[in-house]
Design a protein around this motif. Structure first.
Motif, PDB file in Angstrom:
ATOM      1  N   CYS A 202       0.826  -1.205   0.000  1.00 10.53           N
ATOM      2  CA  CYS A 202       0.000   0.000   0.000  1.00 10.53           C
ATOM      3  C   CYS A 202       0.862   1.258   0.000  1.00 10.53           C
ATOM      4  N   LEU A 203       1.899   1.263   0.833  1.00  8.06           N
ATOM      5  CA  LEU A 203       2.794   2.417   0.882  1.00  8.06           C
ATOM      6  C   LEU A 203       3.449   2.667  -0.466  1.00  8.06           C
ATOM      7  N   LEU A 204       3.953   1.617  -1.087  1.00  9.18           N
ATOM      8  CA  LEU A 204       4.623   1.766  -2.376  1.00  9.18           C
ATOM      9  C   LEU A 204       3.671   2.285  -3.445  1.00  9.18           C
ATOM     10  N   GLU A 205       2.414   1.906  -3.353  1.00 11.29           N
ATOM     11  CA  GLU A 205       1.432   2.361  -4.334  1.00 11.29           C
ATOM     12  C   GLU A 205       0.959   3.786  -4.075  1.00 11.29           C
ATOM     13  N   THR A 206       1.119   4.263  -2.844  1.00  9.24           N
ATOM     14  CA  THR A 206       0.551   5.553  -2.459  1.00  9.24           C
ATOM     15  C   THR A 206       1.585   6.669  -2.389  1.00  9.24           C
ATOM     16  N   VAL A 207       2.777   6.349  -1.914  1.00  8.10           N
ATOM     17  CA  VAL A 207       3.811   7.371  -1.746  1.00  8.10           C
ATOM     18  C   VAL A 207       4.321   7.803  -3.119  1.00  8.10           C
ATOM     19  N   THR A 220      11.120  -5.172   8.156  1.00  6.62           N
ATOM     20  CA  THR A 220      10.543  -4.079   7.372  1.00  6.62           C
ATOM     21  C   THR A 220      11.412  -3.759   6.163  1.00  6.62           C
ATOM     22  N   SER A 221      12.709  -3.523   6.397  1.00  5.88           N
ATOM     23  CA  SER A 221      13.603  -3.235   5.271  1.00  5.88           C
ATOM     24  C   SER A 221      13.767  -4.458   4.369  1.00  5.88           C
ATOM     25  N   ARG A 222      13.799  -5.644   4.950  1.00  8.92           N
ATOM     26  CA  ARG A 222      13.967  -6.851   4.139  1.00  8.92           C
ATOM     27  C   ARG A 222      12.778  -7.052   3.204  1.00  8.92           C
ATOM     28  N   GLU A 223      11.567  -6.892   3.739  1.00  6.67           N
ATOM     29  CA  GLU A 223      10.388  -7.046   2.891  1.00  6.67           C
ATOM     30  C   GLU A 223      10.292  -5.919   1.866  1.00  6.67           C
ATOM     31  N   LEU A 224      10.599  -4.699   2.276  1.00  6.56           N
ATOM     32  CA  LEU A 224      10.539  -3.574   1.346  1.00  6.56           C
ATOM     33  C   LEU A 224      11.494  -3.802   0.181  1.00  6.56           C
ATOM     34  N   PHE A 225      12.699  -4.287   0.475  1.00  5.56           N
ATOM     35  CA  PHE A 225      13.680  -4.552  -0.578  1.00  5.56           C
ATOM     36  C   PHE A 225      13.157  -5.603  -1.545  1.00  5.56           C
ATOM     37  N   GLU A 226      12.529  -6.648  -1.012  1.00  4.50           N
ATOM     38  CA  GLU A 226      12.035  -7.704  -1.893  1.00  4.50           C
ATOM     39  C   GLU A 226      10.850  -7.234  -2.737  1.00  4.50           C
ATOM     40  N   LEU A 227      10.038  -6.346  -2.183  1.00  4.46           N
ATOM     41  CA  LEU A 227       8.900  -5.836  -2.946  1.00  4.46           C
ATOM     42  C   LEU A 227       9.343  -4.894  -4.056  1.00  4.46           C
ATOM     43  N   ALA A 228      10.296  -4.015  -3.752  1.00  4.10           N
ATOM     44  CA  ALA A 228      10.774  -3.039  -4.742  1.00  4.10           C
ATOM     45  C   ALA A 228      12.034  -2.386  -4.209  1.00  4.10           C
ATOM     46  N   ASP A 229      13.119  -2.553  -4.927  1.00  3.31           N
ATOM     47  CA  ASP A 229      14.376  -1.890  -4.558  1.00  3.31           C
ATOM     48  C   ASP A 229      14.527  -0.647  -5.419  1.00  3.31           C
ATOM     49  N   ALA A 334      -4.672   8.048   4.964  1.00  6.10           N
ATOM     50  CA  ALA A 334      -3.877   8.822   5.919  1.00  6.10           C
ATOM     51  C   ALA A 334      -2.599   9.344   5.271  1.00  6.10           C
ATOM     52  N   ILE A 335      -1.958   8.512   4.444  1.00 15.92           N
ATOM     53  CA  ILE A 335      -0.735   8.964   3.768  1.00 15.92           C
ATOM     54  C   ILE A 335      -1.044  10.149   2.858  1.00 15.92           C
TER      55      ILE A 335
END
Length: 380
Positions: A202-207, A220-229, A334-335
């Protein structure tokens, strides 16, 4: 002896735009000066580790901050020095007092740290030199230290002994009254807590693409990296609890929106960082806490978030807008609201414990992450 104005001038001449740290009696003149001089970008903090993380964030935004600390504060800086500044190769000037210096009388609580100060710095690969007692020698010492910073790409400490600086009267202004927070409570119970992956997606799609994103250490960083670096991402691989103040350091030196993705355990580890952010009032900072109530990276041990109302703490600390979200739809809303209004803004979302199986780690070296992020935030 050295006048504080001479030292401040020497720092400014070398690009220091921000001064941050925790007072020490040996540095009373310098703290009195920076606290009372409106032309100095002085950031008050609750502990020295915060100050080091803020300075790292300033560097990531293309600026330079100097950290002021008693040598006992090195204990609070060990983690961000070794797991933030060292792996990311971030050069930060430090001014560290030498309480308990061998051969000088001091209080007993400073004895051991006084004996090991230089050894501790060397073990952490932090170079050091001594601030001279004579003003005529100051510029040469600072210049040599700055050259070492450039060569090593690591922090360098300027050590100050007792009686090095002349007295300086404190003329610190009273803080303005805080603005009332825009308290927004999202009603309605969750239809099952979302996962961290759901929230990060959701964050990646909204920010927006122009925003800088700082993510806390662990899953958090590990999952974020795997979703999109992406170059807009700065992954903390250590320095737990420092994401908020790294984001603050970035936000102080860029007009871009800065989004911090934090966890409940990390936020609680350095809870004073919320007060630091609230006092600094960065209008472009959005602080998101994904709260699963456990330390996922170490086996799911319970944190204390179930006993703490983190949004209420953020409101009390001076965040301008605070949002409680029940699901990822409300998180997206909210974002958008946070990015459209002055911050700092705090967003809280309860998520369920656990991560995808075999979640990897970032494969890009931290120093490369830091430099591409810096280029993203402040392109030359």
């Amino acid at each position: 002896m050295i006048d504080s104005a001479e030292l401040v001038t020497g720092l400014r001449n070398r690009g220091v735009a921000t001064v941050t740290g925790v007072p020490c009696s040996y540095l009373i003149p310098l703290f009195n000066h920076v606290a009372g001089d409106p032309d100095v970008g002085y950031v008050r903090v609750t502990q020295e580790g915060e100050a080091l993380a803020i300075a790292a964030g300033c560097w990531l935004a293309g600026s330079t901050a100097c950290v002021l600390s008693q040598n006992s504060g090195l204990g609070n800086m060990v983690n961000p020095l070794t797991s933030l500044a060292f792996p990311h190769r971030i050069p930060i000037p430090l001014i560290v007092t030498w309480r308990g210096e061998p051969g000088r009388r001091d209080e007993p609580q400073h004895t051991l740290m006084g004996e090991i100060t230089t050894h501790l710095l060397e073990k952490m690969q932090v170079g050091w030199s001594r601030i001279p007692a004579e003003a005529a020698e100051l510029d040469a010492v600072l210049e040599d230290g700055w050259q070492r910073l450039a060569r090593s790409e690591l922090p360098h400490a300027f050590i100050v002994s007792e009686g090095t600086m002349t007295q300086q009267k404190l003329t610190e202004a009273s803080p303005p009254p805080p603005d009332p927070a825009a308290w927004v409570t999202r009603a309605g119970g969750p239809n099952g807590w979302p996962s961290r992956t759901d929230a990060l997606t959701c964050l990646l799609e909204t920010v927006p693409e122009k925003a800088a994103i700082v993510s806390t250490t662990g899953m958090t960083s590990r999952e974020l990296f795997e979703l999109a670096d992406r170059p807009q991402h700065f992954y903390l691989v250590g320095a737990m609890g420092s994401a908020g103040v790294v984001g603050l350091g970035v936000a102080l030196h860029t007009p871009r929106p800065v989004v911090v993705i934090d966890g409940d355990g990390a936020a609680l580890m350095r809870l004073g960082a919320l007060a630091t952010v609230g006092a600094a009032q960065p209008g472009n900072l959005v602080h998101v806490v994904l709260d699963n109530g456990v330390h996922d990276s170490t086996g799911g041990q319970r944190t204390l978030s179930g006993q703490i109302d983190l949004p209420a703490v953020a409101q009390a600390c001076g965040y301008r807008r605070v949002y409680r979200c029940a699901d990822v739809g409300e998180l997206a809303d909210a974002i958008r609201l946070a990015l459209a209004n002055d911050g700092p803004c705090f967003i809280h979302l309860a998520i369920r414990p656990g991560s995808p199986r075999r979640t990897g780690r970032p494969t890009v070296h931290p120093s490369e992450v830091a430099r591409r992020f810096r280029d993203f935030v402040s392109p030359s």
